[in-house]
Design an enzyme around this catalytic site. Sequence first.
Site, mmCIF file in Angstrom:
data_model
loop_
_atom_site.group_PDB
_atom_site.id
_atom_site.type_symbol
_atom_site.label_atom_id
_atom_site.label_comp_id
_atom_site.label_asym_id
_atom_site.label_seq_id
_atom_site.Cartn_x
_atom_site.Cartn_y
_atom_site.Cartn_z
ATOM 1 N N LYS A 135 -61.369 47.442 -4.109
ATOM 2 C CA LYS A 135 -62.539 47.371 -3.224
ATOM 3 C C LYS A 135 -62.991 45.934 -3.031
ATOM 4 O O LYS A 135 -63.285 45.512 -1.910
ATOM 5 C CB LYS A 135 -63.664 48.247 -3.783
ATOM 6 C CG LYS A 135 -64.881 48.345 -2.895
ATOM 7 C CD LYS A 135 -65.577 49.691 -3.026
ATOM 8 C CE LYS A 135 -66.298 49.884 -4.334
ATOM 9 N NZ LYS A 135 -67.563 49.106 -4.422
ATOM 10 N N GLY B 51 -73.353 47.380 -2.091
ATOM 11 C CA GLY B 51 -73.992 46.141 -2.543
ATOM 12 C C GLY B 51 -73.099 44.930 -2.309
ATOM 13 O O GLY B 51 -73.560 43.867 -1.875
ATOM 14 N N ARG C 250 -82.002 48.501 -3.994
ATOM 15 C CA ARG C 250 -81.407 47.462 -4.867
ATOM 16 C C ARG C 250 -81.954 46.069 -4.530
ATOM 17 O O ARG C 250 -82.258 45.770 -3.379
ATOM 18 C CB ARG C 250 -79.876 47.505 -4.739
ATOM 19 C CG ARG C 250 -79.324 48.825 -5.247
ATOM 20 C CD ARG C 250 -77.834 48.928 -5.122
ATOM 21 N NE ARG C 250 -77.135 48.010 -6.010
ATOM 22 C CZ ARG C 250 -75.818 47.866 -6.043
ATOM 23 N NH1 ARG C 250 -75.061 48.570 -5.215
ATOM 24 N NH2 ARG C 250 -75.250 47.021 -6.866
ATOM 25 N N SER D 119 -73.024 37.195 -11.790
ATOM 26 C CA SER D 119 -72.780 38.058 -10.632
ATOM 27 C C SER D 119 -71.797 37.421 -9.665
ATOM 28 O O SER D 119 -72.069 36.375 -9.075
ATOM 29 C CB SER D 119 -74.096 38.357 -9.909
ATOM 30 O OG SER D 119 -73.820 38.918 -8.644
ATOM 31 N N ASP E 6 -68.232 47.552 -13.884
ATOM 32 C CA ASP E 6 -68.272 48.836 -13.170
ATOM 33 C C ASP E 6 -67.700 49.982 -14.006
ATOM 34 O O ASP E 6 -67.720 51.137 -13.569
ATOM 35 C CB ASP E 6 -67.485 48.730 -11.855
ATOM 36 C CG ASP E 6 -68.167 47.780 -10.875
ATOM 37 O OD1 ASP E 6 -69.396 47.605 -10.956
ATOM 38 O OD2 ASP E 6 -67.459 47.188 -10.025
ATOM 39 N N LYS F 47 -77.352 48.819 -10.380
ATOM 40 C CA LYS F 47 -76.136 49.176 -9.630
ATOM 41 C C LYS F 47 -76.493 50.285 -8.621
ATOM 42 O O LYS F 47 -77.649 50.475 -8.287
ATOM 43 C CB LYS F 47 -75.037 49.601 -10.611
ATOM 44 C CG LYS F 47 -74.545 48.446 -11.492
ATOM 45 C CD LYS F 47 -73.835 47.412 -10.663
ATOM 46 C CE LYS F 47 -73.361 46.235 -11.495
ATOM 47 N NZ LYS F 47 -72.863 45.139 -10.659
ATOM 48 N N ARG G 283 -77.543 52.983 -14.034
ATOM 49 C CA ARG G 283 -76.426 53.671 -14.709
ATOM 50 C C ARG G 283 -76.689 53.931 -16.188
ATOM 51 O O ARG G 283 -76.054 54.835 -16.761
ATOM 52 C CB ARG G 283 -75.125 52.876 -14.508
ATOM 53 C CG ARG G 283 -74.608 53.016 -13.091
ATOM 54 C CD ARG G 283 -73.312 52.282 -12.842
ATOM 55 N NE ARG G 283 -72.835 52.606 -11.489
ATOM 56 C CZ ARG G 283 -71.930 51.911 -10.833
ATOM 57 N NH1 ARG G 283 -71.391 50.826 -11.381
ATOM 58 N NH2 ARG G 283 -71.556 52.287 -9.619
#
Length: 472
Positions: free
Chosen positions: A44, A117, A145, A190, A342, A369, A373
């Site tokens: 992705k 995102g 978010r 990030s 992830d 996320k 989560r």
Amino acid sequence: MQKRTQHAMSTANNGNPAAQAGPSPLHATQSGALTGTMMLPGDKSISHRSIMFGGAAIGETVVSGLLEGEDVLATIAAMQALGADIHKDDDGRWHVWGTGVGGFKEPETAIDMGNSGTGVRLLMGLMATSPITATLIGDASLSSRPMGRVTRPLAQFGTAFHAREGDRLPLTMTGANPAQPVTYKLPVASAQVKSAVLLAGLNAPGDTSVIEPIATRDHTERMLKAFGAAISVVETDEGRVITVSGERELEACTINVPADPSSAAFPIVAACLVPGSEVRLPGVLLNPGRIGLITTLLEMGADISIENERDEGGEPVGDIVARHAPLHGVTVPEDRAPSMIDEYPILFVAAALAKGRTVTRGLEELRVKESDRLAVMSEGLRACGVAVEDYQDGLAITGTAGAAVPGGAKIATHLDHRIAMSFLVLGMCAAAPITVDDGAPIRTSFPSFVDDMGALGADIVEGDAIMESEGS
Ligand code: S3P
């Protein structure tokens, strides 16, 4: 009557994921051995970048193995709205004719980034130094978010933002023209923020630098180099310093997208947990910034081997073979988090079946996320009879040492594809079936998940197992 979910999981999409039909519950039943080869969808992160960078380049970029999930389809629609010419040929390859750096046209309507995102944050960076005004919208998950992490550094280029309270979507931005180059030290590990700043730097005069104290996935750096950008990476005492020299064109290139290790995580953990399993996954991306889950599972005693390691288009790739083996609990080092960020939801599932206690900390990022989560996994695992301890920054889970978890719960997935897939894998190891309230978000990253897991021997079907058992 239960039926396989061919249509529910198909890639049918018009670039507007929010327009999809209502929730579609799925449930998974305890599984016999999983065996066979699974051809996974494309990565992705690399798929988004190949379309965006191709859309900003001069000439024709050809992409094979693109992930045709909703997130990437939203990126394709966005780049088309900005003036890129993008189409798919009869052999499944995507052709992208870019606008040139700084050459975007102003979109006529709001750009809908659906659930993504990565898509929205990278796009904001790419548009930040183009003289256009654009409005960005998304689904309920994306609209909750935080976008301040990208609007703050991008404002330093001179970009103007008008966002909903809390720096959330919908958001309207006007690109900086002329722009100021920026030096920015990442306050949070990030890759999305790093990438947004570097992409804004492509159309700013002079050098734009990002200082990255904790290394994150480096697909942007690798791919910008392949597109001929003037980019350098230097290791310093402060961390990695990545510098891009702006106002230069990108040159179109050819990209073969490798299989997504974040999607591989689900069949890998399923094979680890279900007795008698042996699953082969060819051509998986093995970028060191992405394979923390494999390291962790090996420490837990997993039987995972990597064959045929090779380099494809500047990224390491290999074939993964995962077999069932008893797992034991571990403490996951906090500094491993970026390389498996992830994968924590599915790691928690592995921990639920391991012997002893697995401890994970340093995971505040998981709260922002597609869903929170930590909260969603903790609640769902507890509903399935798993022993969970909550921390503000992690979970500790005490597993069953291989015995089936009780299961028999219905899980709220909160528009989060990885929550849905994780609980369907747990359902393969549960005494009573586990239902996820909505399997539709799986289309964002792994549209063929249900069919592909079914081909290995898993039993995942449409419907709500709990309502069906009440009705029988
Ligand atoms: C991504 C970066 C990560 C990851 C996301 C993809 C990327 O997000 O969670 O799924 O492609 O750059 P953060 O940058 O927020 O950690």
